[in-house]
Scaffold this motif. Structure first.
Motif, mmCIF file in Angstrom:
data_model
loop_
_atom_site.group_PDB
_atom_site.id
_atom_site.type_symbol
_atom_site.label_atom_id
_atom_site.label_comp_id
_atom_site.label_asym_id
_atom_site.label_seq_id
_atom_site.Cartn_x
_atom_site.Cartn_y
_atom_site.Cartn_z
ATOM 1 N N GLU A 2 53.058 67.500 57.154
ATOM 2 C CA GLU A 2 52.822 68.877 56.725
ATOM 3 C C GLU A 2 52.434 69.754 57.907
ATOM 4 N N GLU A 3 51.552 69.247 58.743
ATOM 5 C CA GLU A 3 51.064 69.988 59.908
ATOM 6 C C GLU A 3 52.183 70.223 60.920
ATOM 7 N N GLN A 4 53.010 69.229 61.068
ATOM 8 C CA GLN A 4 54.160 69.296 62.002
ATOM 9 C C GLN A 4 55.068 70.478 61.642
ATOM 10 N N ASP A 6 54.342 73.167 59.910
ATOM 11 C CA ASP A 6 53.652 74.430 60.143
ATOM 12 C C ASP A 6 53.726 74.856 61.599
ATOM 13 N N SER A 7 53.487 73.912 62.487
ATOM 14 C CA SER A 7 53.453 74.285 63.901
ATOM 15 C C SER A 7 54.852 74.668 64.396
#
Ligand code: HEC
Length: 163
Positions: A2-4, A6-7
Motif C-alpha cells: 500500500e505504501e509503495q 502511494d509513494s
C-alpha cells in the motif's frame, strides 16, 4: 504494498507538477516577447498603425491648404483620365475598332463609306458631322459609344470614313 503505491503516485504527481510549472513559465516569457514586438514594430498594436486607421477619410481644407489640395486632386483626375488607344490618331484603326461594327455593315441605318448615303452626309459639312458624331444622332451613339475617344480621334475617324 500500500505504501509503495502511494509513494509512486506522489513521485509521479510531483514530476507532472514541476513540468507544468516550467511549461507555464516558458509560455509567460513567449507571450511577453510577442507582445513587446508588436508594440514596437508595425504589428496590429502599434501606435502608428492605430493612428493611420483612425484618421478621417475625407479632410476639409480651407485657404491655401485647400487650394493646394484641390489642385492636386485636379491634376490626379486629369492624368488618370484614360484616352482610348493611348491617344493614337491611326484613323483606320479607330474606324475599324469602334465605328466599323455599324458603319461597315450599315446596321441601324448607319451610312456606309463609299455609298450614296454617305455622300449625302458628307454634303452636310465636317462641322455638322463632327457635332453628330460627338453628341450622337438617333441610333448613332455619342463618339460611337466610346466616350474615351478624344475630339481629334473622332475627327480622323470621320475623315477616314468619308474620304
Ligand atoms: C452603334 C452603331 C454605331 C457606331 C458604333 C458608330 N455609328 Fe456613326 N452612325 C450610326 C447610325 C445608325 C447613324 C445614322 C444616324 C441617323 O442619321 O439617324 C450614324 C451616323 C454617323 C454620321 C453621320 C452624322 C450626320 O450628321 O449625318 C457620322 C459622321 C458618324 N456616324 C460617325 C461615326 C464615327 C466616327 C464612329 C466611330 C467613332 C461611329 N459613327 C460609330 C451608328 C453607329
Amino acid at each position: 504494498m500500500e505504501e509503495q503505491t502511494d509513494s509512486t503516485f506522489i513521485k509521479n504527481i510531483s514530476i507532472i507538477t514541476v513540468l507544468l510549472v516550467v511549461f507555464t513559465i516558458v509560455i509567460i516569457f513567449l507571450a511577453r516577447d510577442i507582445g513587446f514586438k508588436e508594440e514596437q514594430g508595425d504589428g496590429p498594436g502599434s501606435v502608428g498603425l492605430t493612428q493611420e486607421r483612425i484618421k478621417p477619410v475625407g479632410g476639409a481644407y480651407t485657404g491655401e491648404a485647400g487650394a493646394a489640395a484641390l489642385e492636386q486632386a485636379a491634376t490626379q483626375v486629369t492624368t488618370e483620365k484614360a484616352v482610348a488607344f493611348d491617344g493614337s490618331l491611326d484613323a483606320e484603326m479607330i474606324y475599324k475598332s469602334v465605328c466599323a461594327v455599324c458603319h461597315t455593315t450599315g446596321a441601324a441605318g448607319a451610312p456606309q463609306p463609299g455609298t450614296l448615303a454617305m455622300a449625302e452626309r458628307t454634303a452636310k459639312g465636317m462641322d455638322v458631322l463632327m457635332q453628330s458624331a460627338l453628341n450622337g444622332l438617333n441610333a448613332m451613339p455619342a463618339r460611337g459609344g466610346r466616350s474615351d475617344l478624344t475630339d481629334e480621334q473622332v475627327q480622323v475617324a470621320i475623315e477616314f470614313m468619308i474620304k
